[in-house]
Design a protein around this motif. Structure first.
Motif, PDB file in Angstrom:
ATOM      1  N   TYR A 112     -16.803  52.337-103.746  1.00 44.70           N
ATOM      2  CA  TYR A 112     -17.480  51.646-104.845  1.00 44.70           C
ATOM      3  C   TYR A 112     -17.368  52.438-106.144  1.00 44.70           C
ATOM      4  CZ  TYR A 112     -19.582  48.728-101.213  1.00 44.70           C
ATOM      5  OH  TYR A 112     -19.785  47.882-100.161  1.00 44.70           O
ATOM      6  N   GLU A 168     -15.401  51.879-109.926  1.00 45.88           N
ATOM      7  CA  GLU A 168     -16.005  51.972-111.251  1.00 45.88           C
ATOM      8  C   GLU A 168     -15.286  52.987-112.136  1.00 45.88           C
ATOM      9  OE1 GLU A 168     -20.431  51.024-111.506  1.00 45.88           O
ATOM     10  OE2 GLU A 168     -20.242  51.874-109.484  1.00 45.88           O
ATOM     11  N   SER A 202     -19.904  48.990-114.851  1.00 41.17           N
ATOM     12  CA  SER A 202     -20.378  47.801-114.130  1.00 41.17           C
ATOM     13  C   SER A 202     -20.933  46.755-115.074  1.00 41.17           C
ATOM     14  CB  SER A 202     -21.472  48.164-113.120  1.00 41.17           C
ATOM     15  OG  SER A 202     -20.892  48.774-112.002  1.00 41.17           O
ATOM     16  N   GLY A 262     -29.142  51.279-110.743  1.00 36.83           N
ATOM     17  CA  GLY A 262     -29.225  51.580-109.322  1.00 36.83           C
ATOM     18  C   GLY A 262     -29.524  53.036-109.031  1.00 36.83           C
ATOM     19  N   TYR A 282     -26.385  44.693-108.757  1.00 37.11           N
ATOM     20  CA  TYR A 282     -25.764  45.090-107.498  1.00 37.11           C
ATOM     21  C   TYR A 282     -26.269  44.282-106.300  1.00 37.11           C
ATOM     22  CZ  TYR A 282     -24.663  49.071-110.465  1.00 37.11           C
ATOM     23  OH  TYR A 282     -24.231  49.857-111.492  1.00 37.11           O
ATOM     24  N   GLN A 283     -27.147  43.310-106.521  1.00 36.92           N
ATOM     25  CA  GLN A 283     -27.806  42.624-105.403  1.00 36.92           C
ATOM     26  C   GLN A 283     -26.854  41.863-104.486  1.00 36.92           C
ATOM     27  OE1 GLN A 283     -30.654  39.676-106.595  1.00 36.92           O
ATOM     28  NE2 GLN A 283     -29.339  38.856-108.192  1.00 36.92           N
ATOM     29  N   LEU A 329     -23.577  42.650-103.992  1.00 33.57           N
ATOM     30  CA  LEU A 329     -22.400  43.497-103.812  1.00 33.57           C
ATOM     31  C   LEU A 329     -21.792  43.268-102.430  1.00 33.57           C
ATOM     32  CD1 LEU A 329     -20.945  45.831-105.361  1.00 33.57           C
ATOM     33  CD2 LEU A 329     -22.359  47.391-104.037  1.00 33.57           C
ATOM     34  N   ARG A 372     -20.273  44.251 -99.178  1.00 31.81           N
ATOM     35  CA  ARG A 372     -20.424  45.486 -98.407  1.00 31.81           C
ATOM     36  C   ARG A 372     -19.327  45.614 -97.365  1.00 31.81           C
ATOM     37  NH1 ARG A 372     -24.213  48.236-101.278  1.00 31.81           N
ATOM     38  NH2 ARG A 372     -25.901  46.846-101.844  1.00 31.81           N
TER      39      ARG A 372
END
Length: 159
Positions: free
Chosen positions: A50, A54, A84, A127, A151-152, A154, A156
């Motif tokens: 992740y 970025e 982000s 975050g 980021y909710q 995201l 995974r």
């Protein structure tokens, strides 16, 4: 993880700390595009996919929206901003063996200074993990209701 808000108009002076780091051979600077793969690979190795993504985004702007700490040819830490979302600080990280030496503080404040130079009066630290560090270092405050952030949803990795 919640987001935090920090006022950029009165950031702490880090000149003495930065000079102390330089005495020990540690410099804090923005990387340039020819170094992209080295920085991206280092972040992936120490902090995962992740944050690697970025950091790659940080290299899409000039000047690069990232600072690194280096000693000789070794990267010790990094800090990004506007990767982000607009006006967001992060991600940031310091090599585990180098923590507690002030590297993270200098990376943070240099990034926030750069954001202030972009015209922002406040910045969002997205975050947040170590909230106490940001609160004591730059007076950041948790944004109420921010546990539901950008980021909710995201994607995974599957276990």
């Amino acid at each position: 993880m919640k987001d935090m808000l920090v006022r950029l108009l009165e950031l702490p002076d880090i000149s003495d700390l930065e000079a102390k780091l330089q005495t020990n051979g540690v410099i804090i600077r923005r990387p340039i595009p020819p170094e992209k793969s080295f920085v991206v690979d280092w972040v992936f190795e120490h902090f995962g996919q992740y944050w690697k993504n970025e950091v790659e985004t940080a290299f899409s702007s000039l000047p690069v929206s990232c600072f690194i700490a280096q000693q000789g040819n070794e990267i010790l830490g990094f800090a990004c901003f506007e990767t982000s979302a607009k006006n967001f600080f992060g991600p940031t990280g310091t090599k585990e063996s180098e923590r507690g030496k002030g590297i993270g503080k200098v990376l943070l404040i240099k990034s926030l200074e750069a954001m202030r130079e972009m015209g922002y009066a406040y910045a969002i630290i997205g975050g947040v993990g170590p909230a106490a560090f940001y609160e004591s270092t730059v007076g950041a405050q948790v944004i109420p209701g921010s546990e539901i952030s950008i980021y909710q949803h995201l994607i995974r990795n599957k276990p």
